[in-house]
Write an enzyme that holds these catalytic residues in place. Sequence first.
Site, PDB file in Angstrom:
ATOM      1  N   GLN A  15      -7.644  -0.112   3.911  1.00  0.00           N
ATOM      2  CA  GLN A  15      -8.443  -0.621   5.023  1.00  0.00           C
ATOM      3  C   GLN A  15      -9.840  -1.061   4.605  1.00  0.00           C
ATOM      4  O   GLN A  15     -10.458  -1.885   5.279  1.00  0.00           O
ATOM      5  CB  GLN A  15      -8.555   0.433   6.125  1.00  0.00           C
ATOM      6  N   GLY A  47       0.803  -1.218   0.000  1.00  0.00           N
ATOM      7  CA  GLY A  47       0.000   0.000   0.000  1.00  0.00           C
ATOM      8  C   GLY A  47       0.836   1.267   0.000  1.00  0.00           C
ATOM      9  O   GLY A  47       0.470   2.253  -0.646  1.00  0.00           O
ATOM     10  N   THR A  66      10.793  -6.997 -12.237  1.00  0.00           N
ATOM     11  CA  THR A  66      10.184  -8.284 -12.552  1.00  0.00           C
ATOM     12  C   THR A  66       9.102  -8.629 -11.534  1.00  0.00           C
ATOM     13  O   THR A  66       9.354  -8.655 -10.324  1.00  0.00           O
ATOM     14  CB  THR A  66      11.250  -9.399 -12.570  1.00  0.00           C
ATOM     15  N   CYS A  68       3.109   7.129  25.252  1.00  0.00           N
ATOM     16  CA  CYS A  68       3.631   7.792  26.451  1.00  0.00           C
ATOM     17  C   CYS A  68       5.133   7.990  26.302  1.00  0.00           C
ATOM     18  O   CYS A  68       5.874   7.025  26.144  1.00  0.00           O
ATOM     19  CB  CYS A  68       3.331   6.943  27.678  1.00  0.00           C
ATOM     20  N   ASN A 127      -7.777   4.017   9.112  1.00  0.00           N
ATOM     21  CA  ASN A 127      -7.203   2.817   9.709  1.00  0.00           C
ATOM     22  C   ASN A 127      -7.335   2.787  11.232  1.00  0.00           C
ATOM     23  O   ASN A 127      -7.374   1.722  11.839  1.00  0.00           O
ATOM     24  CB  ASN A 127      -5.721   2.697   9.330  1.00  0.00           C
ATOM     25  N   HIS A 158      -1.563  -7.319   2.797  1.00  0.00           N
ATOM     26  CA  HIS A 158      -1.620  -7.843   4.166  1.00  0.00           C
ATOM     27  C   HIS A 158      -2.761  -7.266   4.988  1.00  0.00           C
ATOM     28  O   HIS A 158      -2.925  -7.626   6.158  1.00  0.00           O
ATOM     29  CB  HIS A 158      -0.280  -7.637   4.879  1.00  0.00           C
TER      30      HIS A 158
END
Length: 372
Positions: A179, A71, A237, A322, A151, A201
């Site tokens: 997403q 992506g 390729t 944090c 997302n 993925h």
Amino acid sequence: MAPIYLDYNASTPIDPAVALAMRPFLDEAFGNPSSAHWASTPAKTALEHARGQIAALLGCAPDGIVFTSGGSEANNLAIKGTFFALRHKGEHIVTTTVEHPAVLAPCRFLEQLGAAVTYVPVDSTGRVDPEDVRRAITPGTILISVMHANNEVGTIQLIEELGALAREHGVRFHTDAAQSAGKIATKVDTLGVDLLTIAGHKLYAPKGVGALYVRGGARLEPLIHGAGHEHGRRAGTESALLAVGLGAACALASDLEPMARVHALRDRFWDALQEGFGDRIVLNGHPQHRLPNTLSVSFVGMIGAELLSRLDGVAASTGSACHAGRVELSPVLAAMDVPEKVGMGAVRFSLGRATTETEIDTIVDQLRAVTS
């Protein structure tokens, strides 16, 4: 206790059917798809079959599909490729403040090369107002890029309205659908997009493969120059192995029926959290127009990362970090003007095809136990 995975927006497992489709290309069909002999024919045939499967998911012609490494590359090709191909017409790009870094970072890079980028704000649900986009358009605008669904909080943008707006002004329109593909409909003509990104993925295919849809006639300057693969749009390729995986995943994703079950589970989860936490929990994102698998919630007065660390074997994501004792909201929550007291307790649970009722009930019980 068995581990529970609720981070499907970050990455999905490879579907068994996808792995099965890929298996022969680990042992056989190793030829270069661009060669002209017996060893290349199976690879070339598989590559084009996969291209057709992706095109079927998006409702476009196969020659509109460009294979990429994922992506991020697809977004970079859409944005940089458009800028370098059309900068003689203008150098202005319109996007939003809640885009994925794979859109925002290329835009900031292009600003160093003379591009003018307008970052349109969103409302408290994470939605952009099409009228704000309209007002941002100038005679030099060459591209509008607005993600299909966020997302982090799952908010779905008004892509059809934005697509019509872009056509009205003669501006190329890109959407990052990494997403949304496989979760909601992503037909390119319905959405009215010229460019659309998917990532393997995120829809049960392997990492390292994605695709960019390019509407016919939309010229792009390649990011990678070489022997002119992918009709001159992306040199290198092609991997029949990865293409087959993405194609098989897109064929599965064409059936949105499994998402109805996921949607029901997501709502069951939210109802249980509301019952258990009342006004101590807040929903992040649009209450209706959001991905059917995504539940971003804030546990008010808590820190999301600390809360997750107390859960036993639960994989999920937080909406804050944090650093040196100070909580920093994610850019998305900050852009939505989520108060720090609320945003610091943000946790994103993203469900998938394998999520079960038992897992949801277990997490609710754990959350009650660690916050009591």
